[in-house]
Design a protein around this motif. Structure first.
Motif, PDB file in Angstrom:
ATOM      1  N   HIS A   6       0.844  -1.196   0.000  1.00 19.65           N
ATOM      2  CA  HIS A   6       0.000   0.000   0.000  1.00 19.65           C
ATOM      3  C   HIS A   6       0.871   1.235   0.000  1.00 19.65           C
ATOM      4  O   HIS A   6       2.041   1.205   0.413  1.00 19.65           O
ATOM      5  CB  HIS A   6      -1.043  -0.004   1.119  1.00 19.65           C
ATOM      6  N   ASP A  46       5.587   0.920   8.053  1.00 18.33           N
ATOM      7  CA  ASP A  46       4.212   0.615   7.603  1.00 18.33           C
ATOM      8  C   ASP A  46       3.870   1.452   6.384  1.00 18.33           C
ATOM      9  O   ASP A  46       3.360   2.551   6.517  1.00 18.33           O
ATOM     10  CB  ASP A  46       3.237   0.857   8.748  1.00 18.33           C
ATOM     11  N   GLU A  51       2.273  -7.058   4.190  1.00 17.86           N
ATOM     12  CA  GLU A  51       3.059  -6.490   5.283  1.00 17.86           C
ATOM     13  C   GLU A  51       3.034  -7.352   6.544  1.00 17.86           C
ATOM     14  O   GLU A  51       2.210  -8.225   6.708  1.00 17.86           O
ATOM     15  CB  GLU A  51       2.539  -5.088   5.614  1.00 17.86           C
TER      16      GLU A  51
HETATM   17 ZN    ZN Z   1       0.222  -1.050   6.582  1.00 19.16          ZN
END
Ligand code: ZN
Length: 475
Positions: free
Chosen positions: A112, A144, A206
């Motif tokens: 993402h 992230d 992830e």
């Molecule tokens: Zn993430």
């Protein structure tokens, strides 16, 4: 003006591919770590901040960055590229490189592009400058998940440029919008309206690759095999309004809400021990007595505090959690509130159902049954993928080349990822990555959405190198 990637790269010390990788000597991989780091910095600087509103995110800027990164390679006849933009700026890019063998399993690299907001006041370095300092790239998204999204891109570019390294099956690169707000303009939209784009046998995404005991010669290393599901519920509480000057004996809806909130926090759901918990506890390599108590439902809760910083995670991975996150009551200073609402963020283990949620709430709320009704029926089940597949074996081999004797710990995430939109269609989705000994699980989790998010340069090289070894055909 941003510094050039070359100037940044010159400051790094750990750019060469680490030795244990199969591709270490291949010229195609010579710049893998440096290219991944430079792309990570560009994506951080794009600041694709998703605050939950449809007008935020602007993932289109990062899609343009990726198009430039791949350049003419996206024009190859064996590549199909789609840019999906259901709302202005909320863009995702999906590229499918068709394999030579239509019966071989296809693999998606599922990243993402968006990040959560960052308040610079709490940071030691500008969260959107992507500075390299102290051996780390600093910035929102470093963990992230822009390091992994960048690794997906560099490895996919190698596959585009080097036909001899391509896997036999289709290889997909997907960099999606809106993961951080639930995927309504990314994975959810695409799987609903263009499902063929994400139809694939396997996917890597992830949250994996973290060493559970950094001092161990044979560390457990996390490999994501699933995630918890969720159910939002609203409690609507009814009291009796009255004059705020005479509170004694009143049925104040705010007071009832406060009792319920405290009860939910103090009396969590009972624990369950699922295989992913056993795998995580084994990976932590604790002393035998503590391990035994953590794997017994009767002693688990008393033993959890001994996990220290990991205790909240241990709590969440062994039960349905219920977090009262929005509480509202009253709108006038001198009126006792006659109504209140409490919004619950409920997370369920794989296998738990909506009926389990209702049963828990009915029991927990019984003392206030005359004053409260539960609203909402939405339910997203937890999801898991097979722990023992060809892909997990290949990942384990790669982990073990870098960390000899390492044991993959097959874990689930307490929150959600885009993987939940693919698993219902039969796709096996795994949480990937490979971090250095500099980063433990507690610190990894602190950096997710936290201040001073950063990734060490060695972990970038390890993640990109491990991905290349897992994805590319290395004979
Ligand atoms: Zn993430």
């Amino acid at each position: 003006m941003h510094r050039s990637a070359a100037a940044d790269a010159a400051q790094g010390k750990l750019y060469p591919m680490p030795e244990p990788f199969l591709l270490s000597d291949h010229p195609a991989a010579a710049d893998l770590a440096a290219d991944t780091t430079a792309l990570l910095q560009r994506l951080i600087r794009n600041a694709a901040v998703n605050d939950g509103t449809v007008g935020s995110g602007d993932e289109l800027t990062s899609v343009r960055t990726l198009q430039a990164f791949f350049g003419e390679l996206l024009d190859l006849p064996e590549v199909d590229v789609e840019i999906i933009e259901p709302k202005p700026g909320r863009a995702s890019i999906i590229a499918r490189l068709h394999g030579s063998n239509p019966t071989a399993r296809s693999l998606a690299l599922l990243g993402h592009l968006d990040v959560v907001p960052a308040d610079a006041a709490g940071w030691r370095h500008d969260p959107f400058a992507a500075e390299i300092a102290d051996g780390h790239v600093w910035g929102r998204g470093a963990i992230d998940m822009l390091t992994l999204t960048s690794s997906f891109a560099t490895v996919f570019r190698i596959a585009l440029a080097h036909p001899e390294l391509r896997p036999a099956g289709d290889l997909l690169f997907a960099a999606l919008a809106d993961e951080e707000a639930g995927g309504a303009w990314g994975a959810e939209w695409i799987t609903k309206h263009r499902p063929e784009l994400l139809t694939v046998d396997d996917a890597l995404t992830e949250q994996g690759g973290v060493l559970l005991d950094r001092d161990s010669a044979h560390p457990g290393i996390t490999l994501g095999v699933g995630e918890k599901g969720g159910a939002g519920r609203r409690l609507r509480i009814t009291g009796i309004p009255g004059h705020g000057s005479v509170p004694w004996g009143s049925r104040n809806a705010a007071g009832i809400a406060a009792e319920i909130v405290l009860h939910l926090l103090r009396e969590p759901a009972p624990p369950q021990i699922l295989p992913h918990w056993v795998s995580l506890v084994h990976g932590l390599q604790l002393e035998a007595d503590l391990e035994a108590r953590l794997l017994d439902v009767d002693t688990l809760d008393a033993a959890l505090p001994e996990l220290g910083e990991l205790a909240p995670l241990g709590h969440a991975l062994t039960r349905m959690t219920v977090s009262p996150n929005i509480v509202r009551a009253g709108d006038k200073h001198n009126v006792i509130p006659g109504s209140a609402t409490v919004d619950l963020d409920i997370r369920v283990l794989p296998g738990q159902t909506a009926a389990d949620v209702e049963a828990f709430l009915t029991k927990a709320l019984a003392p206030w049954a005359d004053s409260v009704v539960v609203e909402g029926v939405g339910f997203q089940p937890g999801s898991t993928s097979p722990a023992d597949s060809e892909l997990t074996k290949r990942i384990a081999e790669t982990f073990q080349r870098v960390y000899p004797g390492a044991v993959p710990a097959q874990v689930i995430g307490p929150g959600g990822s885009d993987g939940r939109f693919l698993r219902p269609n039969g796709t096996h989705v795994y949480g990937f990555g490979l971090f250095s000994r500099a980063l433990g699980l507690a610190e990894f989790r602190r950096r997710l959405h936290g201040n001073n998010e950063r990734v060490d340069l060695e972990s970038i090289a390890l993640t990109a190198g491990a991905l290349a070894d897992v994805v590319l055909r290395v004979d």
